[in-house]
Scaffold this active site. Structure first.
Site, PDB file in Angstrom:
ATOM      1  CG  ASP A 136     -15.978 -32.011  49.534  1.00 41.31           C
ATOM      2  OD1 ASP A 136     -16.757 -32.438  50.505  1.00 41.31           O
ATOM      3  OD2 ASP A 136     -14.985 -32.123  49.544  1.00 41.31           O
ATOM      4  CG  HIS A 137     -20.340 -36.182  51.108  1.00 40.08           C
ATOM      5  ND1 HIS A 137     -19.296 -37.020  51.006  1.00 40.08           N
ATOM      6  CD2 HIS A 137     -20.799 -36.501  52.175  1.00 40.08           C
ATOM      7  CE1 HIS A 137     -18.837 -37.601  52.075  1.00 40.08           C
ATOM      8  NE2 HIS A 137     -19.701 -37.431  52.888  1.00 40.08           N
ATOM      9  CG  HIS A 164     -14.482 -34.949  52.529  1.00 44.59           C
ATOM     10  ND1 HIS A 164     -15.405 -34.351  51.464  1.00 44.59           N
ATOM     11  CD2 HIS A 164     -14.611 -35.993  52.658  1.00 44.59           C
ATOM     12  CE1 HIS A 164     -15.614 -35.603  50.643  1.00 44.59           C
ATOM     13  NE2 HIS A 164     -14.972 -36.654  51.443  1.00 44.59           N
TER      14      HIS A 164
HETATM   15  C1  BG6 Z   1     -15.721 -40.117  51.789  1.00 38.80           C
HETATM   16  C2  BG6 Z   1     -14.524 -40.842  51.718  1.00 38.80           C
HETATM   17  O1  BG6 Z   1     -15.593 -39.117  50.946  1.00 38.80           O
HETATM   18  O2  BG6 Z   1     -16.355 -39.696  52.905  1.00 38.80           O
HETATM   19  C3  BG6 Z   1     -14.939 -41.963  52.699  1.00 38.80           C
HETATM   20  O3  BG6 Z   1     -14.094 -41.475  50.490  1.00 38.80           O
HETATM   21  C4  BG6 Z   1     -15.193 -41.418  54.197  1.00 38.80           C
HETATM   22  O4  BG6 Z   1     -13.564 -42.935  53.076  1.00 38.80           O
HETATM   23  C5  BG6 Z   1     -16.459 -40.584  53.976  1.00 38.80           C
HETATM   24  O5  BG6 Z   1     -15.576 -42.907  54.963  1.00 38.80           O
HETATM   25  C6  BG6 Z   1     -17.005 -39.851  55.080  1.00 38.80           C
HETATM   26  O6  BG6 Z   1     -18.075 -39.297  55.071  1.00 38.80           O
HETATM   27  P1  BG6 Z   1     -19.159 -38.827  56.014  1.00 38.80           P
HETATM   28  O7  BG6 Z   1     -20.079 -37.984  55.571  1.00 38.80           O
HETATM   29  O8  BG6 Z   1     -19.481 -40.194  56.583  1.00 38.80           O
HETATM   30  O9  BG6 Z   1     -18.248 -38.017  57.328  1.00 38.80           O
END
Ligand code: BG6
Length: 512
Positions: free
Chosen positions: A187-188, A250
């Site tokens: 989960d980044h 997230h």
């Molecule tokens: C991803 C989603 O997991 O996270 C995207 O699939 C979203 O839709 C993105 O744009 C947002 O990530 P960050 O790091 O740009 O907030």
């Protein structure tokens, strides 16, 4: 990410090496790790894909990717050649056993050549569509690639299923070849500096723990707003929607980091246990209650940065009658002794006013005495900014200098990335996977419980076609999302960024 953990030699196999994730995130992250001397002398990266025919073209693709998206770039050709000589390529589809045999030959050869500890360590990164995870796992097993004297690990990306049942099925397929301790579910958001910093803030400061509960905290808000629309992902997004794209993973991960109890030790298992308990205490809503606690909405046309943008239903590849939500706001409760009665407001959406990820802890108001007789003092806030700033601010009331008791909100602040760019989430996560630290990856139980919470909400929305709201692109979402808080006497705090001359007022809240 710490740099003092020992890293033995390893092979990293990237499935989907010609795809977008590899290009934008994985190659730049690997180069940054290399530059920061966090990779060992002996490592190799093997890319698998169909569209590249030879290793020279692969090297060029990696070079272009680091050049376009890298946080750190190569200083000269010599340095670049030292890095890129670690990269190999196998042209194959993921269901061709011959491709796995080629991989195995490359890996076996290298492992023989490497001397010393760590021989046989293998990391498989699945940067491909989730419906292929099962196929790849079984080929890895059948080809003998998972039989090794060292460690073997697999990294997978979201979406892990589209509901509890499909996630369970996917998990069972992967488990035929890897154990839970070998599965690294990314989960980044958990790789972001400030999300990782939440546990340090909470457990390395004596200040917060005594007041981190329902007696002192009035509410918590978690916002992840984006300015982009659906982009080139219509096929996936129109099926998923914001609930499954952002909330199931997230948003709930950030909530867990804020709510978890102090773990028995700062060890992966203990931290996962506490996060899982938060999900167990998260109040589940049945289908009839969803309308009361959740708001879903879809963007309409509007203006972003002075440019007109189309409505979601007019975007390329989107069904003109689509009922998919691009925005979700919700009021959640964690029914345990620490958090009883504290509303956790979450909101996320596309095509909103600003790209901001922020957690605001709002403390209880002062009693109506002294300076607050008129009940006009603003509450204290602890603001954890995750994006664009990586900062922490404690918003207090203070006397305006030179005034006669004119009270103004001021912020004590610390900013992580205001001077220099922090490592990208993927740097931190790839490094953790190499050193075998699962702390900032998602345990299966977290995935399962998140889906069990999300599924009834999604089912309610599928059946109730009329509960979809609309919002103009470039705004903070529909009025219903503001009403959700207003009924408790709360309001959404706008982004609180550095150098805000004056911190925030409810009056600044922009609803259009
Ligand atoms: C991803 C989603 O997991 O996270 C995207 O699939 C979203 O839709 C993105 O744009 C947002 O990530 P960050 O790091 O740009 O907030």
């Amino acid at each position: 990410m710490t740099s003092n953990r020992s890293v033995g030699s390893f092979s990293l196999v990237i499935f989907g090496a010609t795809g977008d994730l590899a290009k934008r995130k994985l190659f730049p992250a690997l180069f940054s790790l290399y530059k920061r001397e966090q990779l060992p002398e002996d490592f190799q990266v093997i890319g698998i894909g169909r569209s590249i025919r030879n290793v020279g073209d692969f090297h060029q693709a990696v070079k272009d990717s680091v050049h376009s998206f890298g946080r750190i770039k190569a200083e000269n050709e010599e340095e670049w050649s030292r890095f890129i000589r670690h990269f190999q390529f196998v042209t194959s589809s993921v269901d061709d056993p011959a491709g796995y045999q080629q991989m195995k030959t490359l890996i076996d050869e290298k492992e023989k050549a490497w001397q010393g500890a760590g021989n046989g360590n293998r990391l498989f990164y699945l940067a491909i569509a989730p419906d292929l995870y099962g196929t790849v796992s079984s080929h890895l097993k059948e080809s003998g690639l998972t039989r090794t004297n060292g460690w073997k690990r697999i990294i997978i990306e979201k979406p892990i299923g589209h509901d509890y049942e499909s996630a369970k099925q996917l998990n069972e397929q992967i488990k035929k070849a890897f154990t839970e301790e070998e599965i690294y579910r990314i989960d980044h958001y958990l790789g972001k500096e400030m999300v990782q910093n939440i546990e340090v803030l909470r457990f390395a400061n004596s200040l917060f723990e005594p007041i981190w509960n329902h007696q002192y905290i009035e509410s918590v808000q978690i916002t992840a707003s984006e300015t982009v629309g659906v982009e080139q992902r219509a096929g996936y997004y129109d099926q998923a929607g914001a609930l499954r794209d952002m909330v199931q993973n997230h948003m709930l991960q950030m909530l867990m980091m804020v709510c978890m109890e102090p773990p028995s030790r700062l060890k992966t298992e203990a931290i996962h246990d506490e996060k899982i308990k938060v999900l167990r205490s998260l109040r589940r809503y049945d289908q009839e209650e969803v309308g009361k606690y959740f708001v879903r909405a879809q963007y309409q046309e509007g203006v972003m940065g002075e440019k007109p943008v189309p409505a979601y239903r007019e975007e390329k590849g989107i069904d003109p009658r689509s009922m998919t939500e691009t925005f979700v706001a919700a009021k959640l409760f964690v029914d345990n002794l620490r958090w009883a009665g504290v509303p956790f407001y979450i909101r996320t959406g596309k095509r909103m006013t600003e790209k901001v990820t922020q957690i605001v802890i709002q403390f209880k108001e002062m009693p109506r005495i002294y300076f607050n007789k008129q009940n006009n003092l603003r509450p204290n806030l602890l603001v954890i900014s995750i994006h664009p700033e990586e900062s922490v601010k404690l918003v207090l009331n203070a006397k305006e200098a030179g005034s006669d008791h004119q009270i103004v909100p001021v912020a004590l602040e610390f900013c992580h990335n205001c001077e220099q760019r922090s490592p990208e989430a993927y740097e931190s996560l790839i490094y953790d996977a190499i050193v075998g630290d699962q702390t900032f990856f998602t345990h299966w139980e977290e995935v399962a419980l998140s889906w069990k919470f999300i599924d009834p909400v999604h089912q309610a929305w599928t059946q109730e076609q009329d509960s979809l709201h609309f919002y103009k692109s470039g705004t903070w979402g529909p009025q219903a999302a503001h009403d959700l808080l207003a009924e408790e006497g709360h309001h959404w705090w706008p982004p609180i960024l550095q150098n805000d001359p004056q911190v925030v007022t409810a009056g600044e809240l922009k609803t259009t």
